[in-house]
Every structure is written in structure tokens, then in C-alpha cells.
Design a protein around this motif. Structure first.
Motif, PDB file in Angstrom:
ATOM      1  N   GLY A   1     -35.521 -71.841  12.720  1.00 45.45           N
ATOM      2  CA  GLY A   1     -36.097 -73.069  12.657  1.00 45.45           C
ATOM      3  C   GLY A   1     -37.659 -72.545  12.088  1.00 45.45           C
ATOM      4  N   VAL A   2     -37.768 -71.669  11.206  1.00 52.16           N
ATOM      5  CA  VAL A   2     -39.038 -71.157  10.665  1.00 52.16           C
ATOM      6  C   VAL A   2     -38.978 -71.721   8.954  1.00 52.16           C
ATOM      7  CG1 VAL A   2     -40.433 -69.249  10.026  1.00 52.16           C
ATOM      8  CG2 VAL A   2     -39.249 -69.362  12.319  1.00 52.16           C
ATOM      9  N   ASP A   3     -40.119 -72.190   8.743  1.00 55.63           N
ATOM     10  CA  ASP A   3     -40.379 -72.506   7.395  1.00 55.63           C
ATOM     11  C   ASP A   3     -40.537 -71.160   6.526  1.00 55.63           C
ATOM     12  OD1 ASP A   3     -42.144 -72.905   4.852  1.00 55.63           O
ATOM     13  OD2 ASP A   3     -41.280 -74.883   5.270  1.00 55.63           O
ATOM     14  N   ALA A   4     -40.184 -70.890   5.440  1.00 53.04           N
ATOM     15  CA  ALA A   4     -40.144 -69.624   4.576  1.00 53.04           C
ATOM     16  C   ALA A   4     -41.585 -69.157   4.509  1.00 53.04           C
ATOM     17  CB  ALA A   4     -39.466 -69.856   3.253  1.00 53.04           C
ATOM     18  N   ARG A   5     -42.504 -69.995   4.337  1.00 53.60           N
ATOM     19  CA  ARG A   5     -43.924 -69.600   4.040  1.00 53.60           C
ATOM     20  C   ARG A   5     -44.581 -68.805   5.311  1.00 53.60           C
ATOM     21  NH1 ARG A   5     -44.440 -75.202   5.105  1.00 53.60           N
ATOM     22  NH2 ARG A   5     -46.043 -75.812   6.513  1.00 53.60           N
ATOM     23  N   HIS A   6     -43.985 -68.719   6.484  1.00 55.87           N
ATOM     24  CA  HIS A   6     -44.241 -68.229   7.819  1.00 55.87           C
ATOM     25  C   HIS A   6     -43.333 -67.158   8.064  1.00 55.87           C
ATOM     26  CE1 HIS A   6     -47.124 -71.153   8.223  1.00 55.87           C
ATOM     27  NE2 HIS A   6     -46.280 -72.172   8.546  1.00 55.87           N
ATOM     28  N   ALA A   7     -42.671 -66.605   7.057  1.00 52.78           N
ATOM     29  CA  ALA A   7     -41.550 -65.461   7.238  1.00 52.78           C
ATOM     30  C   ALA A   7     -41.889 -64.487   6.421  1.00 52.78           C
ATOM     31  CB  ALA A   7     -40.220 -65.932   6.846  1.00 52.78           C
TER      32      ALA A   7
ATOM     33  N   ASN B   1     -48.854 -63.784   1.108  1.00 52.55           N
ATOM     34  CA  ASN B   1     -49.056 -65.199   0.682  1.00 52.55           C
ATOM     35  C   ASN B   1     -50.000 -65.975   1.427  1.00 52.55           C
ATOM     36  OD1 ASN B   1     -47.819 -65.586   3.352  1.00 52.55           O
ATOM     37  ND2 ASN B   1     -46.141 -67.010   2.359  1.00 52.55           N
ATOM     38  N   GLY B   2     -50.743 -65.036   2.347  1.00 53.36           N
ATOM     39  CA  GLY B   2     -51.891 -65.893   3.106  1.00 53.36           C
ATOM     40  C   GLY B   2     -51.572 -66.170   4.511  1.00 53.36           C
ATOM     41  N   SER B   3     -50.081 -65.954   4.845  1.00 52.44           N
ATOM     42  CA  SER B   3     -49.861 -66.644   6.023  1.00 52.44           C
ATOM     43  C   SER B   3     -49.779 -65.414   7.233  1.00 52.44           C
ATOM     44  CB  SER B   3     -48.318 -67.223   6.105  1.00 52.44           C
ATOM     45  OG  SER B   3     -47.233 -66.350   5.717  1.00 52.44           O
ATOM     46  N   ALA B   4     -49.818 -65.899   8.432  1.00 48.61           N
ATOM     47  CA  ALA B   4     -49.487 -64.743   9.497  1.00 48.61           C
ATOM     48  C   ALA B   4     -48.029 -65.113   9.831  1.00 48.61           C
ATOM     49  CB  ALA B   4     -50.196 -65.094  10.646  1.00 48.61           C
ATOM     50  N   PRO B   5     -47.074 -63.953  10.094  1.00 47.63           N
ATOM     51  CA  PRO B   5     -45.714 -64.278  10.619  1.00 47.63           C
ATOM     52  C   PRO B   5     -45.557 -64.927  11.650  1.00 47.63           C
ATOM     53  CG  PRO B   5     -46.459 -62.121  10.869  1.00 47.63           C
ATOM     54  CD  PRO B   5     -47.603 -62.710  10.286  1.00 47.63           C
ATOM     55  N   ARG B   6     -44.522 -65.882  11.430  1.00 51.18           N
ATOM     56  CA  ARG B   6     -43.729 -66.405  12.597  1.00 51.18           C
ATOM     57  C   ARG B   6     -42.404 -65.868  12.818  1.00 51.18           C
ATOM     58  NH1 ARG B   6     -45.339 -72.961  12.123  1.00 51.18           N
ATOM     59  NH2 ARG B   6     -47.753 -72.425  11.717  1.00 51.18           N
TER      60      ARG B   6
ATOM     61  N   PRO C   1     -36.147 -62.514  -2.850  1.00 51.39           N
ATOM     62  CA  PRO C   1     -35.394 -63.572  -2.766  1.00 51.39           C
ATOM     63  C   PRO C   1     -36.179 -64.518  -1.385  1.00 51.39           C
ATOM     64  CG  PRO C   1     -34.086 -61.739  -2.678  1.00 51.39           C
ATOM     65  CD  PRO C   1     -35.403 -61.222  -2.655  1.00 51.39           C
ATOM     66  N   LEU C   2     -36.716 -63.670  -0.607  1.00 52.24           N
ATOM     67  CA  LEU C   2     -37.603 -64.463   0.279  1.00 52.24           C
ATOM     68  C   LEU C   2     -38.859 -65.079  -0.146  1.00 52.24           C
ATOM     69  CD1 LEU C   2     -37.958 -65.578   3.351  1.00 52.24           C
ATOM     70  CD2 LEU C   2     -38.983 -63.166   3.746  1.00 52.24           C
ATOM     71  N   ARG C   3     -39.576 -64.323  -1.022  1.00 56.32           N
ATOM     72  CA  ARG C   3     -40.747 -64.757  -1.752  1.00 56.32           C
ATOM     73  C   ARG C   3     -40.473 -65.855  -2.603  1.00 56.32           C
ATOM     74  NH1 ARG C   3     -45.972 -65.296  -1.886  1.00 56.32           N
ATOM     75  NH2 ARG C   3     -46.953 -64.576  -3.719  1.00 56.32           N
ATOM     76  N   GLU C   4     -39.251 -66.014  -3.208  1.00 55.07           N
ATOM     77  CA  GLU C   4     -38.944 -67.148  -4.027  1.00 55.07           C
ATOM     78  C   GLU C   4     -38.837 -68.485  -3.250  1.00 55.07           C
ATOM     79  OE1 GLU C   4     -35.392 -65.907  -5.806  1.00 55.07           O
ATOM     80  OE2 GLU C   4     -36.207 -64.777  -7.387  1.00 55.07           O
ATOM     81  N   LEU C   5     -38.610 -68.406  -1.896  1.00 55.45           N
ATOM     82  CA  LEU C   5     -38.521 -69.212  -1.089  1.00 55.45           C
ATOM     83  C   LEU C   5     -40.066 -69.727  -0.324  1.00 55.45           C
ATOM     84  CD1 LEU C   5     -35.318 -68.527   0.923  1.00 55.45           C
ATOM     85  CD2 LEU C   5     -35.557 -70.121  -0.914  1.00 55.45           C
ATOM     86  N   GLY C   6     -40.813 -68.782  -0.810  1.00 54.99           N
ATOM     87  CA  GLY C   6     -42.329 -69.316  -0.151  1.00 54.99           C
ATOM     88  C   GLY C   6     -42.938 -68.287   0.813  1.00 54.99           C
TER      89      GLY C   6
END
Length: 221
Positions: free
Chosen positions: A171-177, A7-12, A190-195
Motif C-alpha cells: 500500500g505504498v505509492d511508488a514515489r516513496h519506494a 527523487n527527493g523522497s525518503a523511503p517508506r 522499472p521502479l523509477r518509471e513508476l516514480g
């Protein structure tokens, strides 16, 4: 072979599956099928031949459509309550007895945890998950946190609610997971559906490549 859903994000935060991901799925399938058949007879009073037919249905799903098949979702769909399943599975299923130490898994999880928090999200109970992790050699301490069936109430995977529990804990937004698991529809979608994003693997042999990919995202970010 890895299936990367980016999704273009680095993981937190990286959320790992357990069964079939950190140890070979072959250790899981036969044992869980036997337990489900016995449970249908004992708890639901089904004739053994009917229970055998239902188990055969699940066996075929596991053989032909592993990525979308969840034993927990199967038993819930057949009228077994989530608490019943957890209790029966905990009392009768001992996957840990067949699991062997795996230095590769220990090494790769440690390599990733050195640069980003890692969580385990499993439909196993806490006790069963910890026993399996101990046998692999990583232990529960190998993860920043372990979230089990005991922590998600009536919303086990593939319900996105199970992933929300992990995200809220960190406390991490889904787009960074990012999720890592051997079943796309259960561990990644399921995680993809959250972003979020994820990597589907075929088992522990794919973990070095998955970790390489995630570490690379962190390095480039």
C-alpha cells in the motif's frame, strides 16, 4: 561504487534484488548459463551447437552490459514461456549450493528493517529464493515480505508490473519506494518509471553504503 537515482523522497519501502545483490554475481552466471543451454536443447529441441551459440550471446551480454541483462528476459525473448522457465529453473538450477553465509548482509538488512519495511523482489521461484536466503543466513523472515516469480504472473522484472505487485501489497505509492539492486535497467529503472528511486550496487560489498544512504534519508526526513 553506488549509483544513486534520487527523487527527493525518503523511503517508506525498500525493494531489494537477490541475484548479484545479496550474493556475488559470479555464483549465478555460470550456473544459469549452463541451465539455459540444456533447456534450449531439451525443451525446444535445438541442436547443441545452436544452443551453445545462444548461450555465448547471453554470456557476452552479461560480460559487457550486466546492468541491462536479464536471464529471464533473454529466455522469454527466445521463445520459452515464463512458466516453462520457472519450472525448468526450479528443477535444474541450485544456486543455493554455492552460496555461503554472509553476516554483513544479515546485519545490514536487519539495520534497515529496523527503520523501514523491506521487500525482496526476485525472478526466482519462492522455493529457490528461500533456499538462497537460508544459505546467506538472513532467511525469508529477514524481509518484511518476499515477492517471487510465483507472485507476479507473466510480468517478471524488468516489467514494472512486478514492482506494482510489491507496491500494492504494501500500500505504498511508488514515489516513496526505493529499489536496491546490481542491475540498473532490471532492478532500478522499472521502479523509477513508476516514480520511485533507487540505488545500483556492485554486489553485497556495497550494501553498508547503500543502507547508510537510506538511513540518512530517513533521519533527515
Amino acid at each position: 561504487m553506488l549509483e544513486v537515482v534520487d527523487n527527493g523522497s525518503a523511503p517508506r519501502l525498500v525493494v531489494f534484488d537477490l541475484d548479484g545483490t545479496l550474493y556475488p554475481r559470479e555464483l549465478y552466471t555460470g550456473l544459469v548459463l549452463d541451465v539455459i543451454g540444456a533447456m534450449f536443447v531439451e525443451l525446444r529441441g535445438e541442436p547443441p551447437d545452436r544452443a551453445a551459440r545462444e548461450v555465448a550471446e547471453l554470456r557476452e551480454l552479461m560480460r559487457t552490459d550486466w546492468s541491462r541483462t536479464s536471464a529471464t528476459a533473454f529466455v522469454l525473448a527466445h521463445g520459452v514461456g515464463v512458466d516453462q522457465w520457472r519450472e525448468y529453473r526450479d528443477a535444474h538450477l541450485s544456486i543455493a549450493d554455492g552460496v555461503r553465509p554472509d553476516e554483513r548482509v544479515v546485519r545490514e538488512l536487519a539495520r534497515l528493517r529496523a527503520v523501514v519495511p523491506i521487500a525482496l523482489l526476485t525472478n526466482n521461484t519462492t522455493g529457490a529464493a528461500e533456499a538462497i536466503l537460508d544459505r546467506i543466513g538472513v532467511g525469508a523472515r529477514g524481509f518484511t515480505a518476499v515477492v517471487s516469480a510465483d507472485d507476479v504472473g507473466g510480468r517478471p522484472k524488468p516489467d514494472p508490473g512486478a514492482f506494482r505487485v510489491v507496491l500494492e501489497r504494501f500500500g505504498v505509492d511508488a514515489r516513496h519506494a526505493w529499489g536496491v539492486g546490481d542491475r540498473y535497467d532490471i532492478d532500478i529503472k522499472p521502479l523509477r518509471e513508476l516514480g520511485g528511486a533507487g540505488i545500483a550496487v556492485d554486489g553485497p560489498a556495497d550494501l553498508p553504503a547503500a543502507v547508510d544512504h537510506l538511513v540518512g534519508l530517513l533521519s533527515s526526513g
